[in-house]
Scaffold this motif. Structure first.
Motif, PDB file in Angstrom:
ATOM      1  N   GLY A  64      -1.496   8.862  -8.476  1.00  0.00           N
ATOM      2  CA  GLY A  64      -1.441   8.412  -7.086  1.00  0.00           C
ATOM      3  C   GLY A  64      -0.029   8.439  -6.546  1.00  0.00           C
ATOM      4  O   GLY A  64       0.835   9.183  -7.025  1.00  0.00           O
ATOM      5  N   THR A  65       0.236   7.614  -5.532  1.00  0.00           N
ATOM      6  CA  THR A  65       1.552   7.555  -4.915  1.00  0.00           C
ATOM      7  C   THR A  65       1.914   6.109  -4.613  1.00  0.00           C
ATOM      8  O   THR A  65       1.058   5.217  -4.638  1.00  0.00           O
ATOM      9  CB  THR A  65       1.593   8.364  -3.604  1.00  0.00           C
ATOM     10  OG1 THR A  65       0.578   7.864  -2.716  1.00  0.00           O
ATOM     11  CG2 THR A  65       1.365   9.844  -3.849  1.00  0.00           C
ATOM     12  N   TYR A  66       3.191   5.905  -4.284  1.00  0.00           N
ATOM     13  CA  TYR A  66       3.682   4.582  -3.896  1.00  0.00           C
ATOM     14  C   TYR A  66       4.018   4.592  -2.406  1.00  0.00           C
ATOM     15  O   TYR A  66       4.425   5.620  -1.852  1.00  0.00           O
ATOM     16  CB  TYR A  66       4.940   4.215  -4.682  1.00  0.00           C
ATOM     17  CG  TYR A  66       4.786   4.303  -6.174  1.00  0.00           C
ATOM     18  CD1 TYR A  66       3.699   3.722  -6.817  1.00  0.00           C
ATOM     19  CD2 TYR A  66       5.738   4.956  -6.958  1.00  0.00           C
ATOM     20  CE1 TYR A  66       3.570   3.782  -8.202  1.00  0.00           C
ATOM     21  CE2 TYR A  66       5.624   5.024  -8.341  1.00  0.00           C
ATOM     22  CZ  TYR A  66       4.532   4.445  -8.951  1.00  0.00           C
ATOM     23  OH  TYR A  66       4.402   4.520 -10.309  1.00  0.00           O
ATOM     24  N   ALA A  67       3.863   3.437  -1.786  1.00  0.00           N
ATOM     25  CA  ALA A  67       4.161   3.341  -0.355  1.00  0.00           C
ATOM     26  C   ALA A  67       4.620   1.932  -0.023  1.00  0.00           C
ATOM     27  O   ALA A  67       4.369   0.978  -0.768  1.00  0.00           O
ATOM     28  CB  ALA A  67       2.932   3.697   0.483  1.00  0.00           C
ATOM     29  N   ALA A  68       5.290   1.808   1.108  1.00  0.00           N
ATOM     30  CA  ALA A  68       5.645   0.505   1.664  1.00  0.00           C
ATOM     31  C   ALA A  68       4.746   0.240   2.861  1.00  0.00           C
ATOM     32  O   ALA A  68       4.280   1.161   3.524  1.00  0.00           O
ATOM     33  CB  ALA A  68       7.107   0.481   2.095  1.00  0.00           C
ATOM     34  N   SER A  69       4.499  -1.039   3.135  1.00  0.00           N
ATOM     35  CA  SER A  69       3.725  -1.406   4.317  1.00  0.00           C
ATOM     36  C   SER A  69       4.332  -2.648   4.953  1.00  0.00           C
ATOM     37  O   SER A  69       4.705  -3.600   4.259  1.00  0.00           O
ATOM     38  CB  SER A  69       2.259  -1.687   3.954  1.00  0.00           C
ATOM     39  OG  SER A  69       1.558  -2.161   5.095  1.00  0.00           O
ATOM     40  N   LEU A 100       2.803  -0.895  -2.128  1.00  0.00           N
ATOM     41  CA  LEU A 100       1.416  -0.526  -2.417  1.00  0.00           C
ATOM     42  C   LEU A 100       1.358   0.640  -3.400  1.00  0.00           C
ATOM     43  O   LEU A 100       2.182   1.554  -3.357  1.00  0.00           O
ATOM     44  CB  LEU A 100       0.694  -0.128  -1.134  1.00  0.00           C
ATOM     45  CG  LEU A 100       0.707  -1.162   0.006  1.00  0.00           C
ATOM     46  CD1 LEU A 100      -0.021  -0.595   1.221  1.00  0.00           C
ATOM     47  CD2 LEU A 100       0.105  -2.484  -0.435  1.00  0.00           C
ATOM     48  N   VAL A 101       0.370   0.589  -4.272  1.00  0.00           N
ATOM     49  CA  VAL A 101       0.074   1.682  -5.204  1.00  0.00           C
ATOM     50  C   VAL A 101      -1.219   2.327  -4.727  1.00  0.00           C
ATOM     51  O   VAL A 101      -2.283   1.693  -4.729  1.00  0.00           O
ATOM     52  CB  VAL A 101      -0.069   1.161  -6.637  1.00  0.00           C
ATOM     53  CG1 VAL A 101      -0.371   2.312  -7.593  1.00  0.00           C
ATOM     54  CG2 VAL A 101       1.198   0.418  -7.061  1.00  0.00           C
ATOM     55  N   LEU A 102      -1.115   3.556  -4.271  1.00  0.00           N
ATOM     56  CA  LEU A 102      -2.247   4.237  -3.629  1.00  0.00           C
ATOM     57  C   LEU A 102      -2.923   5.209  -4.587  1.00  0.00           C
ATOM     58  O   LEU A 102      -2.268   5.792  -5.462  1.00  0.00           O
ATOM     59  CB  LEU A 102      -1.768   5.004  -2.395  1.00  0.00           C
ATOM     60  CG  LEU A 102      -1.000   4.192  -1.345  1.00  0.00           C
ATOM     61  CD1 LEU A 102      -0.512   5.093  -0.224  1.00  0.00           C
ATOM     62  CD2 LEU A 102      -1.871   3.078  -0.789  1.00  0.00           C
TER      63      LEU A 102
END
Length: 489
Positions: A180-185, A485-487
């Motif tokens: 998956g991918t990592y993201a900020a929110s 977040l871990v997507l």
């Protein structure tokens, strides 16, 4: 003056030696360590593992036992827990005048990488077991009636030697198998706070943790504002605090570093001016950029230049309006308003030049859609060694360095895997939390070669599968400024 030393006094200098744990091959991997729990009596922890998704394992870890009790702390004249020896002795004399026996205790806040040790003194009365808190409450009431300012303290929170217990959640994300991918929110807007659960649900994330500190000293309507760099999908939504720790996320890679941001407004007549901030309240003579993600009106008492996606000024207006979709607003007051009136005329072009520099590599980060940044709070581990940068990160108080609190921690391993952990605290007899030194030692134990402390206390939250898996100290999940977040793939 008579003094009675409490059992379990603050032998802190010896208890919190900054010892780098030896690195082993196992620590450098993403496997859960086989060594004994690094805090307290170093017992073998109880743990259960749940596979969250390919490459993500969640561990529920419990260690230690409860042996701490309660005492009553008498506050100094300035309302703080501790002060100079002379001040503490004067306060102790007041306790004696009230008919009780005080204890003046030396408290040593350990040295960290960028701040020397500090010695202060506390005044305390009595010692009661965990089950006898009502007796501590009764003593506190008596002392208050005598005119003293007091509070009941659980000794497990002090930061001195303890047996625990600790309740911990650890997510190990293996760079070799995670897809998956990592993201900020920042949730629905920058200005408003939101729970990690809400942000996880909105992005259909596999897992999420709370991000960095947010501004509790601004208007209540704006308290979602991150205190440090925030990038979501390649857009800088909050300026960096120069040198403060941060997590740079790109695809399925995560890097801990320090950042500096610069934003410059350049008028078509060639005049340039520094933009002082992004998506936050202003102070006198400041120029601040507001984006459509802000979610609040611009401040009143100045001038707004509304700028479209082509950098054209579509109009000047009195400040205090919303930022509409597809637009940005440069707001200025005082001399900054004068600059807008002179160099941001309607239909002119005003370019916003944004740079974000990695201070470790001295290179600018490319603000592409896959780039995300979450500001940290305090650096804990650097290049495999304990290195606590509390002063640089603005958290060098005794309360932050020494006392135990719930913690949200993030680390990376030598091979680029990601470690996310929450240590619950402020729950006497159940879990004591950690101080900065313990948090650093814990992340080293897990195999982190780089690690930082994110926001903690009541903000500490880990959400897996739309469920909060830790126990927030507020009793319920708190709304926070941002999340990591871990997507899924």
């Amino acid at each position: 003056m008579s003094r009675r030393t409490l059992a379990g006094g603050l032998a802190i200098a010896a208890a919190l030696t900054l010892t780098a744990l030896p690195a082993t091959a196992e620590q450098q991997s993403v496997r859960f360590p086989s060594a004994k729990f690094p805090l307290g009596a170093r017992s073998v922890p109880a743990k259960t593992m749940t596979a969250v998704a390919q490459g993500i394992d969640l561990y529920d870890v419990k260690a230690g036992t409860s042996t701490d009790g309660y005492t009553v702390s008498i506050l100094m004249p300035n309302g703080r827990d501790a002060g100079s020896l002379s001040t503490a002795e004067a306060v102790a004399a007041e306790v004696e005048a009230a008919g009780e026996t005080p204890s003046v205790q030396e408290v040593v806040r350990p040295a960290v990488a960028d701040a020397p040790s500090q010695t202060v003194y506390m005044v305390r009365v009595g010692l009661w077991s965990l089950k006898d808190k009502k007796k501590a409450d009764a003593m506190a009431k008596k002392l208050k009636e005598a005119g003293l300012k007091v509070k009941v303290d659980y000794l497990g929170d002090d930061g001195a030697k303890t047996t625990g217990p600790w309740n911990v959640k650890v997510a190990l994300i293996d760079v070799r198998t995670f897809r998956g991918t990592y993201a900020a929110s920042l949730g629905a807007s920058v200005a408003k706070r939101e729970t990690v659960s809400s942000m996880v649900k909105a992005r259909k994330a596999l897992l999420g943790i709370n991000g960095g500190f947010f501004n509790i000293h601004t208007s209540p309507a704006l308290r979602g504002e991150p205190l440090g760099a925030s990038v979501v999908g390649g857009k800088l939504l909050s300026e960096a605090v120069p040198g403060r720790s941060a997590v740079v996320l790109k695809g399925r890679t995560a890097k801990i570093t320090e950042l500096k941001s610069t934003v410059t407004a350049i008028s078509q007549d060639g005049e340039r001016v520094e933009v002082n901030g992004i998506n936050r309240a202003t102070t006198t003579d400041e120029l601040v950029l507001y984006t459509e993600e802000y979610g609040a009106k611009t401040p009143t008492g100045g001038v707004d230049a509304v700028i479209d996606a082509t950098n054209k000024v579509v109009g000047l207006r009195a400040s205090g309006g919303a930022v509409t979709a597809g637009m940005r607003v440069l707001h200025g007051n005082g001399v900054a308003a004068d600059w807008l009136n002179e160099h941001a005329w309607q239909d002119w072009k005003v370019q916003i030049d944004t740079k974000l520099v990695d201070l470790r590599t001295k290179r600018a980060l490319q603000l592409t859609p896959e780039l995300n940044v979450v500001a940290g709070g305090v650096g804990l581990v650097r290049n495999g060694k304990v290195k606590i940068t509390a002063k640089l990160d603005g958290h060098d108080s005794i309360n932050m360095i020494l006392r135990r609190h719930p913690r949200t921690l993030l680390g990376t391993t030598r091979n680029g895997s990601l470690i996310l952990a929450t240590i619950d605290g402020r729950q006497p007899g159940v879990t004591v939390g950690a101080n900065f030194v313990e948090a650093a030692q814990f992340m080293r134990w897990l195999g982190a070669t780089q690690a930082i402390n994110l926001d903690g206390g009541g903000s500490t939250a880990m959400v897996v599968g739309n469920k909060v898996v830790n126990r927030p100290s507020d009793g319920a999940e708190r709304a926070v400024g941002d999340a990591l977040l871990v997507l899924p793939q």
